[in-house]
Design a protein around this motif. Structure first.
Motif, PDB file in Angstrom:
ATOM      1  N   ILE A 154       0.837  -1.202   0.000  1.00  0.00           N
ATOM      2  CA  ILE A 154       0.000   0.000   0.000  1.00  0.00           C
ATOM      3  C   ILE A 154       0.871   1.249   0.000  1.00  0.00           C
ATOM      4  O   ILE A 154       0.611   2.203  -0.745  1.00  0.00           O
ATOM      5  CB  ILE A 154      -0.954  -0.018   1.218  1.00  0.00           C
ATOM      6  CG1 ILE A 154      -2.033  -1.089   1.026  1.00  0.00           C
ATOM      7  CG2 ILE A 154      -1.600   1.357   1.427  1.00  0.00           C
ATOM      8  CD1 ILE A 154      -2.887  -1.342   2.259  1.00  0.00           C
ATOM      9  N   ARG A 155       1.916   1.252   0.813  1.00  0.00           N
ATOM     10  CA  ARG A 155       2.807   2.414   0.866  1.00  0.00           C
ATOM     11  C   ARG A 155       3.491   2.641  -0.482  1.00  0.00           C
ATOM     12  O   ARG A 155       3.640   3.783  -0.934  1.00  0.00           O
ATOM     13  CB  ARG A 155       3.859   2.227   1.957  1.00  0.00           C
ATOM     14  CG  ARG A 155       3.343   2.283   3.374  1.00  0.00           C
ATOM     15  CD  ARG A 155       4.496   2.434   4.367  1.00  0.00           C
ATOM     16  NE  ARG A 155       5.476   1.364   4.245  1.00  0.00           N
ATOM     17  CZ  ARG A 155       5.430   0.225   4.933  1.00  0.00           C
ATOM     18  NH1 ARG A 155       4.431   0.000   5.771  1.00  0.00           N
ATOM     19  NH2 ARG A 155       6.381  -0.678   4.784  1.00  0.00           N
ATOM     20  N   GLU A 156       3.926   1.556  -1.112  1.00  0.00           N
ATOM     21  CA  GLU A 156       4.724   1.683  -2.328  1.00  0.00           C
ATOM     22  C   GLU A 156       3.879   1.938  -3.578  1.00  0.00           C
ATOM     23  O   GLU A 156       4.427   2.330  -4.614  1.00  0.00           O
ATOM     24  CB  GLU A 156       5.555   0.417  -2.524  1.00  0.00           C
ATOM     25  CG  GLU A 156       6.623   0.231  -1.444  1.00  0.00           C
ATOM     26  CD  GLU A 156       7.397  -1.070  -1.607  1.00  0.00           C
ATOM     27  OE1 GLU A 156       7.013  -1.882  -2.488  1.00  0.00           O
ATOM     28  OE2 GLU A 156       8.381  -1.270  -0.856  1.00  0.00           O
ATOM     29  N   ALA A 157       2.574   1.731  -3.501  1.00  0.00           N
ATOM     30  CA  ALA A 157       1.728   1.853  -4.692  1.00  0.00           C
ATOM     31  C   ALA A 157       1.377   3.294  -5.044  1.00  0.00           C
ATOM     32  O   ALA A 157       0.825   3.549  -6.111  1.00  0.00           O
ATOM     33  CB  ALA A 157       0.452   1.040  -4.512  1.00  0.00           C
ATOM     34  N   ASP A 158       1.657   4.235  -4.134  1.00  0.00           N
ATOM     35  CA  ASP A 158       1.389   5.654  -4.401  1.00  0.00           C
ATOM     36  C   ASP A 158      -0.064   5.864  -4.819  1.00  0.00           C
ATOM     37  O   ASP A 158      -0.372   6.454  -5.853  1.00  0.00           O
ATOM     38  CB  ASP A 158       2.339   6.169  -5.488  1.00  0.00           C
ATOM     39  CG  ASP A 158       2.294   7.688  -5.629  1.00  0.00           C
ATOM     40  OD1 ASP A 158       1.958   8.367  -4.633  1.00  0.00           O
ATOM     41  OD2 ASP A 158       2.566   8.190  -6.739  1.00  0.00           O
ATOM     42  N   LEU A 159      -0.980   5.390  -3.981  1.00  0.00           N
ATOM     43  CA  LEU A 159      -2.401   5.387  -4.306  1.00  0.00           C
ATOM     44  C   LEU A 159      -3.060   6.728  -4.007  1.00  0.00           C
ATOM     45  O   LEU A 159      -2.663   7.445  -3.087  1.00  0.00           O
ATOM     46  CB  LEU A 159      -3.112   4.287  -3.512  1.00  0.00           C
ATOM     47  CG  LEU A 159      -2.624   2.859  -3.751  1.00  0.00           C
ATOM     48  CD1 LEU A 159      -3.270   1.915  -2.741  1.00  0.00           C
ATOM     49  CD2 LEU A 159      -2.916   2.410  -5.178  1.00  0.00           C
ATOM     50  N   ASP A 160      -4.102   7.016  -4.776  1.00  0.00           N
ATOM     51  CA  ASP A 160      -4.940   8.180  -4.505  1.00  0.00           C
ATOM     52  C   ASP A 160      -6.155   7.807  -3.668  1.00  0.00           C
ATOM     53  O   ASP A 160      -6.722   8.661  -2.974  1.00  0.00           O
ATOM     54  CB  ASP A 160      -5.401   8.815  -5.816  1.00  0.00           C
ATOM     55  CG  ASP A 160      -4.252   9.371  -6.624  1.00  0.00           C
ATOM     56  OD1 ASP A 160      -3.528  10.235  -6.099  1.00  0.00           O
ATOM     57  OD2 ASP A 160      -4.061   8.934  -7.779  1.00  0.00           O
ATOM     58  N   VAL A 161      -6.576   6.542  -3.750  1.00  0.00           N
ATOM     59  CA  VAL A 161      -7.739   6.082  -2.994  1.00  0.00           C
ATOM     60  C   VAL A 161      -7.715   4.562  -2.946  1.00  0.00           C
ATOM     61  O   VAL A 161      -7.211   3.910  -3.867  1.00  0.00           O
ATOM     62  CB  VAL A 161      -9.059   6.591  -3.637  1.00  0.00           C
ATOM     63  CG1 VAL A 161      -9.276   5.969  -5.015  1.00  0.00           C
ATOM     64  CG2 VAL A 161     -10.251   6.344  -2.722  1.00  0.00           C
TER      65      VAL A 161
END
Length: 288
Positions: free
Chosen positions: A42-49
């Motif tokens: 989750i941290r590495e995925a650079d997610l917006d939502v």
């Protein structure tokens, strides 16, 4: 176009927090490793939502007016619900929402024929959202979430074929209805085998759980849809194992991709088989 940048799934038994220190060391290590991997991804995925698909334990809907799905549209999602705090034994959390995106999901699913409702009030979260939020430290990441709570308790509810199709519709919605360049994570949470409050309350069907994880690792979605029937889910734990339908929904959204099993363990006092997986989103799915 928006894209699905992360797809994961994991169990959400309340004992993973409140009774974690009492579990055998081996089980603790499996859970810490699996959820630690999810937190890192989750941290590495650079997610917006993150869209979190979980089941509703009859805490947010009336039994006679039960939608197949309810979308949480609150600007902030807080938990756990007051009635669940003592049992869950975790600190309170507050995660930002994305009401603008949640509204597009509500409208998009409705237009695609999904029986869905929504609320702008804070939903009542028990272990369904609280466990994955706490165990993956989503609050610290600052990534907003949109909870979608699914009916797998009050029949009739969507079977495995319909959940898979709804997943495909969700993917179409993400690609065509959401803002361009939006990085979306999908997190299915529920299961594995358990029968909450039933005559087999402390029984875990480890054979079923390992069989199911093997199907996912094999990547043959047609086989999953043919064999993971509502009857088979019920046999593996009445009223609980059906929560794995959220995993099948995410599978529909991402297509046939390599699935990495992050771990599995079964300790009877957790009253649930505990497993986690992640799918490889770096390559195109088979057959698409």
């Amino acid at each position: 176009m928006a894209n699905i940048s992360l797809a994961v799934a994991a169990s959400h038994a309340p004992g993973l927090i409140g009774m974690f220190d009492q579990a055998p060391r081996e089980s603790q290590q499996v859970v810490s490793s699996a959820y630690g991997s999810l937190a890192r991804q989750i941290r590495e995925a650079d997610l917006d939502v993150i869209i979190m698909v979980a089941n509703d334990h009859m805490a947010n809907n009336r039994i006679r007016e039960y939608p197949d799905f309810i979308v949480g549209m609150a600007p902030e999602h807080r938990g756990p619900a007051e009635f669940f705090k003592d049992w869950l034994a975790c600190d309170e959390y507050a995660i930002p929402g994305r009401p603008d995106i949640a509204e597009k999901i509500l409208n998009g699913l409705s237009q695609r024929g999904v029986r869905v409702s929504a609320t702008r009030e804070n939903l009542n979260f028990d272990d369904n959202i609280s466990v994955p939020v706490v165990k993956t430290e989503i609050e610290a990441s600052g990534v907003p979430i949109i909870p979608i709570l699914q009916n797998v308790t009050v029949p009739p509810f969507p079977d495995q074929h319909r959940c898979y199709e709804i997943g495909r519709q969700l993917a179409d919605l993400i690609e065509n209805d959401l803002p361009s360049d939006l990085r979306v994570g999908l997190f299915a949470t529920g299961g594995m085998s358990h029968e909450p409050g039933g005559v087999r309350d402390f029984w875990i069907d480890e054979d079923f759980d390992n069989w199911f994880l093997g199907l996912l690792a094999n990547g043959d979605h047609d086989k999953v849809l043919a064999e993971v029937t509502l009857q088979r889910l019920e046999e593996a734990g009445s009223g609980g194992t059906g929560e794995l339908l959220s995993w099948i929904l995410v599978m529909g959204a991402i297509g046939e991709r390599h699935c990495n099993v992050l771990g599995y363990t079964a300790w009877d006092k957790w009253r649930c088989g505990i497993g986690a997986v992640s799918w490889d989103m770096t390559s195109a799915p088979a057959g698409r």
